[in-house]
Scaffold this motif. Structure first.
Motif, mmCIF file in Angstrom:
data_model
loop_
_atom_site.group_PDB
_atom_site.id
_atom_site.type_symbol
_atom_site.label_atom_id
_atom_site.label_comp_id
_atom_site.label_asym_id
_atom_site.label_seq_id
_atom_site.Cartn_x
_atom_site.Cartn_y
_atom_site.Cartn_z
ATOM 1 N N ASN A 38 0.858 -1.171 0.000
ATOM 2 C CA ASN A 38 0.000 0.000 0.000
ATOM 3 C C ASN A 38 0.902 1.231 0.000
ATOM 4 O OD1 ASN A 38 -2.110 1.788 0.235
ATOM 5 N ND2 ASN A 38 -2.865 0.990 2.176
ATOM 6 N N PRO A 40 -0.081 4.863 0.864
ATOM 7 C CA PRO A 40 -1.039 5.900 1.230
ATOM 8 C C PRO A 40 -0.577 7.270 0.737
ATOM 9 C CG PRO A 40 -0.404 4.598 3.145
ATOM 10 C CD PRO A 40 0.485 4.191 2.017
ATOM 11 N N THR A 41 -1.524 8.132 0.434
ATOM 12 C CA THR A 41 -1.184 9.484 0.013
ATOM 13 C C THR A 41 -1.527 10.462 1.118
ATOM 14 O OG1 THR A 41 -3.343 9.784 -1.015
ATOM 15 C CG2 THR A 41 -1.566 8.988 -2.425
ATOM 16 N N ASN A 42 -0.891 11.596 1.078
ATOM 17 C CA ASN A 42 -1.113 12.651 2.052
ATOM 18 C C ASN A 42 -0.961 13.969 1.298
ATOM 19 O OD1 ASN A 42 -0.259 14.791 3.957
ATOM 20 N ND2 ASN A 42 -0.316 13.157 5.473
ATOM 21 N N THR A 130 -5.668 1.504 8.814
ATOM 22 C CA THR A 130 -6.376 2.343 7.858
ATOM 23 C C THR A 130 -5.730 3.713 7.723
ATOM 24 O OG1 THR A 130 -7.903 3.101 9.561
ATOM 25 C CG2 THR A 130 -8.586 1.209 8.242
ATOM 26 N N GLY A 131 -4.691 3.969 8.504
ATOM 27 C CA GLY A 131 -3.942 5.219 8.376
ATOM 28 C C GLY A 131 -4.285 6.275 9.401
#
Length: 135
Positions: A38, A40-42, A130-131
């Protein structure tokens, strides 16, 4: 020193979740290959970098370079905040863990726990799978 996940992300060019699939040593550095599951983006990702590198896609293989302990462990899954090494040659495609150990979280059940909670940074001890950060 980091005082929030947002500031850690702002200094990172990429964030990945992945499992260490191979390791080697190069001088006093440990090179870990991470199979990314995965990415994740931010919105702040890489905001503090002059030239942020493109991040990896899920299912890619990335190399991280560590010159400090603790090193990543083979077969373990991590949530990693990463910064390009900016080193010459082949090492230019590798990443450092942002903040030396600040951006290093190890999976434990459904959350990721800071590997070095006493680093001096004031970051959450856990990040959920899930971040979402928790304290």
């Amino acid at each position: 020193m980091y005082d929030s996940v947002e500031s850690l992300a702002a200094d990172s060019s990429t964030i990945v979740v992945g499992t260490v699939s191979a390791q080697s040593t190069e001088g006093d550095a440990t090179i870990s290959s991470v199979k990314v599951t995965n990415a994740p983006t931010n919105p702040q990702l890489g905001a503090n970098l002059a030239d942020p590198a493109g991040g990896p896609a899920a299912a890619s293989l990335e190399e991280g370079r560590q010159e400090l302990s603790p090193t990543l462990e083979l077969g373990e899954e991590y949530f990693l905040f990463l910064t390009p090494t900016m080193l010459p040659g082949e090492a230019a495609t590798q990443y450092f863990v942002t903040g030396a150990v600040a951006g290093l979280y190890l999976r434990h059940d459904d959350e990721f726990r800071r590997v070095v909670p006493d680093s001096g940074d004031t970051l959450p001890d856990t990040i959920t799978a899930t971040g979402a950060a928790s304290g």
